[in-house]
Design an enzyme around this catalytic site. Structure first.
Site, short mmCIF file in Angstrom:
data_model
loop_
_atom_site.label_atom_id
_atom_site.label_comp_id
_atom_site.label_asym_id
_atom_site.label_seq_id
_atom_site.Cartn_x
_atom_site.Cartn_y
_atom_site.Cartn_z
N ASP A 1 -14.43 -3.28 -34.77
CA ASP A 1 -13.87 -3.15 -33.42
C ASP A 1 -12.63 -2.25 -33.45
OD1 ASP A 1 -13.58 -3.58 -30.73
OD2 ASP A 1 -12.92 -5.66 -30.90
N GLY A 2 -12.39 -1.58 -32.34
CA GLY A 2 -11.15 -0.80 -32.20
C GLY A 2 -11.32 0.70 -32.22
N TRP B 1 -8.39 3.35 -31.15
CA TRP B 1 -7.95 4.34 -32.14
C TRP B 1 -7.91 5.73 -31.48
CZ3 TRP B 1 -9.64 8.87 -34.26
CH2 TRP B 1 -9.10 9.26 -35.50
N SER C 1 -26.53 -6.32 -28.33
CA SER C 1 -27.45 -6.28 -27.19
C SER C 1 -26.68 -6.16 -25.88
CB SER C 1 -28.36 -7.52 -27.21
OG SER C 1 -27.61 -8.67 -27.51
N ASN D 1 -24.03 -4.05 -25.67
CA ASN D 1 -23.42 -2.71 -25.63
C ASN D 1 -24.14 -1.74 -24.69
OD1 ASN D 1 -22.27 -2.69 -29.09
ND2 ASN D 1 -21.13 -3.13 -27.22
#
Ligand code: FPP
Length: 241
Positions: free
Chosen positions: A21-22, A26, A67, A69
């Site tokens: 995640d992230g 970023w 699922s 996303n």
């Protein structure tokens, strides 16, 4: 059951999973488009899967596309699929030469047909590899995985091949997509969020959970080694004392 001894820091976990995640944050911090974060995320995947093998981790399971996303903007979904295509094409020879087995979990058959073919071929070409296993979760949702396992067992019962009384934890576990993997030891989520987001819910029952602030594109061999060190210092009691 006798309590299992706590692993020493030198004993790596056999099976590590990561919620990567992230990527978006970023990129945002650098005033870059989200895709730039995902691209760096793929670099982190390459780095960390190599580092995991060097640390002696048998299985690394990565949550690449859930699922849920599909709810992201169409352009971002297309970009992620493009990165996946590129990853599979560019990484396959290294996986083969290093003896790594690639396994995909999740309903990946619903991805674009060319991607499905690439995934099937990559899995077929690495299925007999004796080394570490890299598991990529694609169009994966743990609740759907558990429901599918229940459906499979219900089908066995309906066909008269199994009695309803035989449906126990072991039977359900055997019907999961991860049935051929060692138990999950450590589940890491990056970027400071503290949720499981429908990832490996059954498998996480006795896993150690570790939430780190590092954004996924910044995750590297040192961050992984630090996580493994923390795992080694935890006492796992599996319900015992
Ligand atoms: C979460 O960051 C990340 C994802 C939804 C996708 C992870 C995918 C990759 C690292 C690239 C593809 C993987 C492979 C194996 C080729 P986010 O976008 O939710 O970040 P944010 O919460 O900061 O917005």
């Amino acid at each position: 059951m006798a309590a299992k001894p706590a692993p020493s820091p030198e004993t790596p976990p056999r099976h590590v999973a990561i919620i990567m995640d992230g990527n978006g944050r970023w990129a945002k911090k650098r005033l870059l488009p989200r895709i730039a974060g995902h691209k760096q995320g793929v670099e982190a995947v390459r780095r960390v899967s190599r580092a995991a093998r060097q640390l002696g981790i048998e299985v690394l399971t990565l949550y690449a596309f859930s699922s849920e996303n599909w709810r992201r903007p169409e352009e971002e979904v297309r970009d992620l699929m493009g990165l996946l295509r590129h990853f599979l094409a560019s990484e396959l020879e290294e996986l083969i030469s290093e003896g790594v087995k690639l396994k995909v979990i999740g309903d990946y058959k619903r991805l674009a047909p060319d991607l499905v073919t690439m995934i099937d071929q990559a899995m077929a070409r690495t299925v007999d590899n004796p080394g570490a296993t890299l598991v990529i979760a694609l169009n994966y949702g743990a609740q759907a995985e558990i429901a599918a396992a229940a459906r499979k067992l219900a089908g066995e019962v309906a066909a008269g091949r199994m009695s309803a009384d035989a449906i126990n934890e072991a039977a359900l576990e055997n019907a999961l997509e991860t049935h051929d993997l060692p138990p999950l030891d450590l589940l890491i989520r990056t970027s400071g969020e503290q949720r499981l987001s429908n990832f490996l819910l059954w498998q996480a029952a006795y896993a150690e959970l570790l939430f780190v602030d590092t954004l996924w594109p910044d995750f590297d061999a040192d961050t992984l080694a630090e996580a493994i060190g923390q795992f080694g210092r935890r006492q796992r009691r599996f319900g015992g004392l």
